[in-house]
Write an enzyme that holds these catalytic residues in place. Structure first.
Site, PDB file in Angstrom:
ATOM      1  N   ARG A 138      -1.679 -14.574   3.934  1.00 38.44           N
ATOM      2  CA  ARG A 138      -2.389 -13.968   5.068  1.00 38.44           C
ATOM      3  C   ARG A 138      -1.633 -14.183   6.379  1.00 38.44           C
ATOM      4  NH1 ARG A 138      -7.298 -12.142   4.193  1.00 38.44           N
ATOM      5  NH2 ARG A 138      -8.234 -12.780   6.168  1.00 38.44           N
ATOM      6  N   GLU A 194      -9.507  -9.992  -7.847  1.00 40.82           N
ATOM      7  CA  GLU A 194      -8.516  -8.956  -7.544  1.00 40.82           C
ATOM      8  C   GLU A 194      -7.309  -9.031  -8.483  1.00 40.82           C
ATOM      9  OE1 GLU A 194      -9.647  -8.390  -2.825  1.00 40.82           O
ATOM     10  OE2 GLU A 194      -7.666  -9.168  -3.352  1.00 40.82           O
ATOM     11  N   ASN A 202      -1.958  -0.261   6.934  1.00 35.76           N
ATOM     12  CA  ASN A 202      -1.421  -1.535   7.416  1.00 35.76           C
ATOM     13  C   ASN A 202      -0.516  -2.220   6.381  1.00 35.76           C
ATOM     14  OD1 ASN A 202      -3.430  -2.295   5.672  1.00 35.76           O
ATOM     15  ND2 ASN A 202      -4.505  -3.648   7.088  1.00 35.76           N
ATOM     16  N   TYR A 245     -12.327  -1.695  -3.427  1.00 35.25           N
ATOM     17  CA  TYR A 245     -12.815  -1.982  -2.068  1.00 35.25           C
ATOM     18  C   TYR A 245     -14.337  -1.887  -1.978  1.00 35.25           C
ATOM     19  CZ  TYR A 245      -8.192  -2.195   0.152  1.00 35.25           C
ATOM     20  OH  TYR A 245      -6.929  -2.564   0.562  1.00 35.25           O
ATOM     21  N   LYS A 278       0.828  -1.205   0.000  1.00 39.43           N
ATOM     22  CA  LYS A 278       0.000   0.000   0.000  1.00 39.43           C
ATOM     23  C   LYS A 278       0.874   1.272   0.000  1.00 39.43           C
ATOM     24  CE  LYS A 278      -3.829  -2.318   2.352  1.00 39.43           C
ATOM     25  NZ  LYS A 278      -4.844  -2.221   3.437  1.00 39.43           N
ATOM     26  N   PHE A 289     -15.225   3.405   7.556  1.00 40.22           N
ATOM     27  CA  PHE A 289     -13.864   3.786   7.161  1.00 40.22           C
ATOM     28  C   PHE A 289     -13.669   3.832   5.643  1.00 40.22           C
ATOM     29  CE2 PHE A 289     -13.847  -0.816   8.205  1.00 40.22           C
ATOM     30  CZ  PHE A 289     -13.436  -1.356   6.987  1.00 40.22           C
ATOM     31  N   HIS A 336      -2.089  -5.493   1.462  1.00 40.40           N
ATOM     32  CA  HIS A 336      -3.382  -6.139   1.266  1.00 40.40           C
ATOM     33  C   HIS A 336      -3.126  -7.519   0.680  1.00 40.40           C
ATOM     34  CE1 HIS A 336      -7.484  -6.952  -0.032  1.00 40.40           C
ATOM     35  NE2 HIS A 336      -6.954  -7.382  -1.161  1.00 40.40           N
ATOM     36  N   ARG A 354       2.699  -6.912   9.152  1.00 44.59           N
ATOM     37  CA  ARG A 354       1.972  -5.785   9.751  1.00 44.59           C
ATOM     38  C   ARG A 354       2.495  -5.459  11.149  1.00 44.59           C
ATOM     39  NH1 ARG A 354      -3.688  -7.923   7.242  1.00 44.59           N
ATOM     40  NH2 ARG A 354      -3.790  -6.532   5.437  1.00 44.59           N
ATOM     41  N   THR A 389      -5.273  -7.834  10.430  1.00 47.07           N
ATOM     42  CA  THR A 389      -5.536  -6.522   9.813  1.00 47.07           C
ATOM     43  C   THR A 389      -5.049  -5.385  10.705  1.00 47.07           C
ATOM     44  OG1 THR A 389      -7.498  -7.445   8.751  1.00 47.07           O
ATOM     45  CG2 THR A 389      -7.374  -5.048   8.892  1.00 47.07           C
TER      46      THR A 389
HETATM   47  P1  CMP Z   1      -7.197  -4.816   3.739  1.00 47.47           P
HETATM   48  O1  CMP Z   1      -6.679  -6.167   4.084  1.00 47.47           O
HETATM   49  O2  CMP Z   1      -6.660  -4.140   2.538  1.00 47.47           O
HETATM   50  O3  CMP Z   1      -8.785  -4.890   3.632  1.00 47.47           O
HETATM   51  C1  CMP Z   1      -9.635  -3.810   3.904  1.00 47.47           C
HETATM   52  C2  CMP Z   1      -8.910  -2.652   4.493  1.00 47.47           C
HETATM   53  O4  CMP Z   1      -9.716  -1.742   5.201  1.00 47.47           O
HETATM   54  C3  CMP Z   1      -7.929  -3.142   5.555  1.00 47.47           C
HETATM   55  O5  CMP Z   1      -6.884  -3.857   4.991  1.00 47.47           O
HETATM   56  C4  CMP Z   1      -7.551  -1.847   6.214  1.00 47.47           C
HETATM   57  O6  CMP Z   1      -6.636  -1.070   5.432  1.00 47.47           O
HETATM   58  C5  CMP Z   1      -8.917  -1.150   6.210  1.00 47.47           C
HETATM   59  N1  CMP Z   1      -9.617  -1.322   7.498  1.00 47.47           N
HETATM   60  C6  CMP Z   1     -10.133  -2.455   8.001  1.00 47.47           C
HETATM   61  N2  CMP Z   1     -10.725  -2.223   9.193  1.00 47.47           N
HETATM   62  C7  CMP Z   1     -10.575  -0.903   9.434  1.00 47.47           C
HETATM   63  C8  CMP Z   1     -10.972  -0.032  10.489  1.00 47.47           C
HETATM   64  N3  CMP Z   1     -11.624  -0.498  11.546  1.00 47.47           N
HETATM   65  N4  CMP Z   1     -10.641   1.257  10.386  1.00 47.47           N
HETATM   66  C9  CMP Z   1      -9.974   1.735   9.318  1.00 47.47           C
HETATM   67  N5  CMP Z   1      -9.577   0.964   8.269  1.00 47.47           N
HETATM   68  C10 CMP Z   1      -9.869  -0.326   8.341  1.00 47.47           C
END
Ligand code: CMP
Length: 144
Positions: free
Chosen positions: A87, A128, A114, A51, A11, A59, A117, A104, A93
């Site tokens: 993963r 994807e 984070n 997304y 990212k 969010f 992805h 992470r 996450t």
């Molecule tokens: P990703 O694995 O890319 O999938 C969805 C993304 O949403 C996640 O990583 C984070 O970047 C974001 N995300 C998930 N939960 C939250 C949250 N509670 N607040 C803000 N961003 C979030």
């Protein structure tokens, strides 16, 4: 165990903090092969499309602003059980909940920013991968 392909994204925070190589090294050290890779950037609309499953989440606007804030590196990882193994390498996450030694835990600053992805299931992996790569971009016959 089946050979799978999964989509990975470094990212904008990962590109900004110069950890593309560190992330790729973890994939390779774990035996996942990078069969396609591309540095690109997403418009806000493209981030919203990628997304879309999260569009009702509080969010969503912040996430898609972040994901369109700078270059990203999209790649396709191939290997046995690649979706789950990626993963595991990424960790939870929320970096505060991620296991020690995961990407992470080591590099991420928040649940939103984070670093990486990764696709969460075979069907999403297909979708994807198709979002970023055409069939012709995927290297064939890399595995020995
Ligand atoms: P990703 O694995 O890319 O999938 C969805 C993304 O949403 C996640 O990583 C984070 O970047 C974001 N995300 C998930 N939960 C939250 C949250 N509670 N607040 C803000 N961003 C979030």
């Amino acid at each position: 165990m089946a050979v799978e392909r999964t989509l990975s994204i470094v990212k904008p925070d990962g590109v900004r903090t110069n950890v593309i190589g560190e992330v790729f090294k973890r994939f390779e050290s774990a035996g996942l092969q990078i069969v396609a890779a591309r540095m690109t950037s997403l418009t806000k609309a493209q981030a919203q499309a990628f997304y879309a499953v999260h569009r009702e989440r509080p969010f969503f606007d912040s996430l898609t602003t972040f994901m369109s804030s700078g270059p990203i590196v999209a790649s396709v990882l191939e290997g046995e059980d690649a979706i789950n193994r990626n993963r595991e390498l990424m960790g939870a996450t929320n970096p505060a909940e991620a296991a020690p030694g995961t990407i992470r835990k080591e590099y991420a600053s928040s649940v939103e920013q984070n670093i990486v992805h990764g696709s969460d299931a075979p069907e999403t992996a297909r979708e994807e991968i198709g979002f970023f790569f055409s069939h012709a971009d995927l290297v064939q016959g890399v595995r020995t």
